[in-house]
Design an enzyme around this catalytic site. Structure first.
Site, PDB file in Angstrom:
ATOM      1  N   SER A  19      34.382  37.800  49.741  1.00  0.00           N
ATOM      2  CA  SER A  19      33.502  37.664  49.628  1.00  0.00           C
ATOM      3  C   SER A  19      32.680  36.929  50.759  1.00  0.00           C
ATOM      4  O   SER A  19      33.371  36.738  52.081  1.00  0.00           O
ATOM      5  CB  SER A  19      32.702  36.726  48.739  1.00  0.00           C
ATOM      6  OG  SER A  19      31.240  36.326  48.663  1.00  0.00           O
ATOM      7  N   SER A  33      34.240  43.909  34.018  1.00  0.00           N
ATOM      8  CA  SER A  33      32.671  43.770  33.740  1.00  0.00           C
ATOM      9  C   SER A  33      33.000  43.983  35.169  1.00  0.00           C
ATOM     10  O   SER A  33      33.572  43.854  36.292  1.00  0.00           O
ATOM     11  CB  SER A  33      32.216  41.939  33.733  1.00  0.00           C
ATOM     12  OG  SER A  33      32.612  41.550  34.536  1.00  0.00           O
ATOM     13  N   TYR A  92      33.393  27.314  45.432  1.00  0.00           N
ATOM     14  CA  TYR A  92      33.695  29.427  45.439  1.00  0.00           C
ATOM     15  C   TYR A  92      34.056  29.984  47.303  1.00  0.00           C
ATOM     16  O   TYR A  92      35.012  30.642  47.714  1.00  0.00           O
ATOM     17  CB  TYR A  92      32.545  29.881  44.926  1.00  0.00           C
ATOM     18  CG  TYR A  92      32.371  31.851  45.632  1.00  0.00           C
ATOM     19  CD1 TYR A  92      33.077  32.318  43.966  1.00  0.00           C
ATOM     20  CD2 TYR A  92      31.352  32.284  46.088  1.00  0.00           C
ATOM     21  CE1 TYR A  92      33.322  33.372  44.240  1.00  0.00           C
ATOM     22  CE2 TYR A  92      31.711  33.846  45.759  1.00  0.00           C
ATOM     23  CZ  TYR A  92      32.606  34.018  45.197  1.00  0.00           C
ATOM     24  OH  TYR A  92      32.147  35.740  45.458  1.00  0.00           O
ATOM     25  N   ILE A 141      32.457  44.443  39.892  1.00  0.00           N
ATOM     26  CA  ILE A 141      33.375  45.605  40.229  1.00  0.00           C
ATOM     27  C   ILE A 141      34.206  46.310  39.690  1.00  0.00           C
ATOM     28  O   ILE A 141      34.378  47.378  39.884  1.00  0.00           O
ATOM     29  CB  ILE A 141      33.301  45.165  41.133  1.00  0.00           C
ATOM     30  CG1 ILE A 141      31.925  44.415  42.451  1.00  0.00           C
ATOM     31  CG2 ILE A 141      34.186  45.297  42.186  1.00  0.00           C
ATOM     32  CD1 ILE A 141      32.648  43.390  43.387  1.00  0.00           C
ATOM     33  N   LYS A 155      37.412  31.380  48.467  1.00  0.00           N
ATOM     34  CA  LYS A 155      37.655  32.719  49.339  1.00  0.00           C
ATOM     35  C   LYS A 155      37.956  32.540  50.720  1.00  0.00           C
ATOM     36  O   LYS A 155      38.509  33.073  51.827  1.00  0.00           O
ATOM     37  CB  LYS A 155      35.734  33.820  49.106  1.00  0.00           C
ATOM     38  CG  LYS A 155      36.001  34.135  48.490  1.00  0.00           C
ATOM     39  CD  LYS A 155      36.115  35.041  47.227  1.00  0.00           C
ATOM     40  CE  LYS A 155      36.120  35.774  45.693  1.00  0.00           C
ATOM     41  NZ  LYS A 155      36.814  36.459  45.575  1.00  0.00           N
TER      42      LYS A 155
HETATM   43  N1  NAP Z   1      28.972  39.922  42.425  1.00  0.00           N
HETATM   44  C1  NAP Z   1      28.361  39.172  43.919  1.00  0.00           C
HETATM   45  O1  NAP Z   1      27.533  38.846  43.739  1.00  0.00           O
HETATM   46  C2  NAP Z   1      30.210  39.010  44.573  1.00  0.00           C
HETATM   47  C3  NAP Z   1      29.396  39.644  46.005  1.00  0.00           C
HETATM   48  C4  NAP Z   1      31.010  38.621  46.405  1.00  0.00           C
HETATM   49  C5  NAP Z   1      32.016  38.927  46.312  1.00  0.00           C
HETATM   50  N2  NAP Z   1      32.268  39.076  45.107  1.00  0.00           N
HETATM   51  C6  NAP Z   1      33.440  39.310  44.420  1.00  0.00           C
HETATM   52  O2  NAP Z   1      34.064  40.805  43.835  1.00  0.00           O
HETATM   53  C7  NAP Z   1      34.402  40.023  42.272  1.00  0.00           C
HETATM   54  C8  NAP Z   1      34.623  40.637  40.633  1.00  0.00           C
HETATM   55  O3  NAP Z   1      32.983  39.285  41.215  1.00  0.00           O
HETATM   56  P1  NAP Z   1      31.500  41.175  39.748  1.00  0.00           P
HETATM   57  O4  NAP Z   1      30.612  40.816  40.710  1.00  0.00           O
HETATM   58  O5  NAP Z   1      32.787  41.992  39.470  1.00  0.00           O
HETATM   59  O6  NAP Z   1      31.935  39.649  38.663  1.00  0.00           O
HETATM   60  P2  NAP Z   1      31.674  39.347  37.188  1.00  0.00           P
HETATM   61  O7  NAP Z   1      31.090  40.494  36.562  1.00  0.00           O
HETATM   62  O8  NAP Z   1      31.865  38.027  36.887  1.00  0.00           O
HETATM   63  O9  NAP Z   1      33.753  40.270  36.852  1.00  0.00           O
HETATM   64  C9  NAP Z   1      33.995  39.079  37.351  1.00  0.00           C
HETATM   65  C10 NAP Z   1      35.836  39.612  36.401  1.00  0.00           C
HETATM   66  O10 NAP Z   1      36.843  38.822  36.912  1.00  0.00           O
HETATM   67  C11 NAP Z   1      37.829  38.252  35.387  1.00  0.00           C
HETATM   68  N3  NAP Z   1      38.152  37.746  35.495  1.00  0.00           N
HETATM   69  C12 NAP Z   1      37.988  36.495  35.468  1.00  0.00           C
HETATM   70  N4  NAP Z   1      38.647  35.136  35.533  1.00  0.00           N
HETATM   71  C13 NAP Z   1      40.038  35.928  35.600  1.00  0.00           C
HETATM   72  C14 NAP Z   1      41.702  35.876  34.802  1.00  0.00           C
HETATM   73  N5  NAP Z   1      41.232  34.216  34.940  1.00  0.00           N
HETATM   74  N6  NAP Z   1      42.238  36.995  35.009  1.00  0.00           N
HETATM   75  C15 NAP Z   1      41.621  37.413  35.067  1.00  0.00           C
HETATM   76  N7  NAP Z   1      40.775  38.288  35.056  1.00  0.00           N
HETATM   77  C16 NAP Z   1      39.510  37.335  35.520  1.00  0.00           C
HETATM   78  C17 NAP Z   1      35.753  39.089  34.596  1.00  0.00           C
HETATM   79  O11 NAP Z   1      37.352  38.917  33.226  1.00  0.00           O
HETATM   80  P3  NAP Z   1      36.564  38.238  31.649  1.00  0.00           P
HETATM   81  O12 NAP Z   1      35.638  39.067  31.280  1.00  0.00           O
HETATM   82  O13 NAP Z   1      38.301  38.358  31.169  1.00  0.00           O
HETATM   83  O14 NAP Z   1      36.007  37.166  32.035  1.00  0.00           O
HETATM   84  C18 NAP Z   1      35.896  39.968  34.995  1.00  0.00           C
HETATM   85  O15 NAP Z   1      36.109  41.296  34.197  1.00  0.00           O
HETATM   86  C19 NAP Z   1      35.174  38.464  42.182  1.00  0.00           C
HETATM   87  O16 NAP Z   1      35.953  38.381  43.306  1.00  0.00           O
HETATM   88  C20 NAP Z   1      33.680  37.978  42.862  1.00  0.00           C
HETATM   89  O17 NAP Z   1      34.017  37.052  43.754  1.00  0.00           O
HETATM   90  C21 NAP Z   1      31.089  39.196  43.663  1.00  0.00           C
END
Ligand code: NAP
Length: 335
Positions: A153, A28, A166, A30, A170
């Site tokens: 982040s 899902s 969180y 990014i 980070k």
């Molecule tokens: N969205 C934001 O605003 C934001 C801002 C700053 C930084 N980030 C960073 O960007 C990255 C991606 O976040 P996102 O926004 O794309 O969030 P997201 O949509 O929740 O995606 C997170 C992904 O990580 C996977 N995941 C979680 N636990 C895992 C594990 N134990 N092993 C393997 N995969 C696992 C999830 O898979 P499942 O489907 O299996 O749960 C999902 O595919 C993260 O590191 C987050 O901290 C996001």
């Protein structure tokens, strides 16, 4: 925007060079956007990974081929990390680019977390990614090249209330990668921290709650709790910032692709204007004033803990009138 401010040099690669790119957490957000963008780059061999429970998403969305491989990988499990790396080395003998993207985020104040929540947060966002790096480094060093790209982040430079763990995860990642940058430089391996701020996506719907923070957040018991007001304002604030965020999963994926192609990219790559803004704010604002400024700026902060605080407060008549006006205005935004 970043690429226009800093001139990145595009790497001059051999035509036959087909780097193996490993991405974690592709089911899902990014990670999913990254998978889509990377697939259109025909000179990459891709290992798209997800946990067993979500691998079906990848299998339905993407077609495996001689250069696209879908593999289960749970970043938290050492056994899963070892198995995945072993299989990749057996088939392709190398990983040239690791994209540590998988991550989770607890929405809880520090007091309402349990040890097991803290551990899961750290295992997913810090211990798992560095465990994977440890497995891949020897081969990268042998090859004299490699890129380790981490999706960090803004929370890795500025902590926010209700996101203590969180931020800690980070900050840990940022600290370790800063050291790793020096450690791998002699061997031709680049380390990068891509720093998104608020991303316009649905990932806020996937945040995790500790048992106590869930109760405080929902206020299900009907009884006010010390952090309920803070959660309410912060959830609304973060939701709004994400809705109007500058970055999207696609824009971040695009930036990561650019970093992959860049010769010696810098360690820190802010992913949008907000990330750049917060970085300079923290750097140039007098240190003593940074936190009071944010406290003042965060919505409803003067009401946080109301009914529970024993802190002495003296407000002038004018101050009290002003409080009433701003509270009424903020309440009307929240409801
Ligand atoms: N969205 C934001 O605003 C934001 C801002 C700053 C930084 N980030 C960073 O960007 C990255 C991606 O976040 P996102 O926004 O794309 O969030 P997201 O949509 O929740 O995606 C997170 C992904 O990580 C996977 N995941 C979680 N636990 C895992 C594990 N134990 N092993 C393997 N995969 C696992 C999830 O898979 P499942 O489907 O299996 O749960 C999902 O595919 C993260 O590191 C987050 O901290 C996001």
């Amino acid at each position: 925007m970043y690429k226009y401010v800093y001139s990145f040099k595009i790497q001059d690669d051999d035509e036959n060079y087909q780097p193996v790119v490993l991405v974690t957490g592709c089911s899902s957000g990014i990670g999913f956007a990254l998978a889509r963008h990377l697939i259109s780059e025909t000179n990459y061999r891709l290992v798209l990974t997800a946990r067993e429970k979500s691998i079906g998403v990848l299998q339905t969305e993407f077609v495996e081929s001689d250069r696209v491989w879908i593999l289960p990988l749970d970043i938290v499990s050492e056994e899963s990390r070892l198995r995945a790396v072993k299989e990749i080395f057996k088939r392709w003998g190398r990983v040239d680019v690791l994209i540590n993207n998988a991550g989770i985020s607890y929405r809880s104040v520090l007091e309402e977390m349990l040890d097991r929540d803290e551990l899961l947060q750290m295992q997913t966002n810090y211990l798992g990614p560095v465990g994977l790096i440890r497995l891949l480094l020897p081969r990268m060093r042998q090859n004299g090249r490699g890129k380790i790209i981490n999706i960090s982040s803004v929370s890795g430079m500025l902590a926010m209330p209700t996101m203590a763990s969180y931020s800690a995860s980070k900050f840990a990642l940022e600290g370790a990668m800063e050291a790793l940058w020096y450690e791998t430089r002699p061997f031709g391996i680049d380390v990068v921290l891509v720093q998104p701020g608020f991303v316009r996506s649905r990932s806020h719907e996937r945040v995790k709650y500790s048992v106590r923070s869930r109760v405080s957040n929902s206020n299900a018991s009907g009884k006010a709790r010390p952090y309920t007001t803070m959660y309410r304002y912060m959830a609304h604030f973060i939701g709004r910032m994400m809705k109007h965020g500058f970055a999207t999963p696609d824009s971040i994926a695009h930036l990561v692709l650019y970093v992959i192609r860049t010769k010696q990219p810098p360690l820190w790559v802010p992913a949008a204007f907000d990330a750049e803004f917060f970085y300079y704010l923290k750097r140039f604002f007098p240190r003593r004033l940074v936190l009071p400024f944010f406290y003042w700026f965060l919505p409803g902060s003067k009401n946080w803990g109301s009914g529970f605080t024993r802190k002495r407060r003296r407000r002038s008549l004018l101050g009290r009138v002003w409080d009433r006006v701003t509270t009424a205005r903020e309440e009307s935004h929240v409801n």
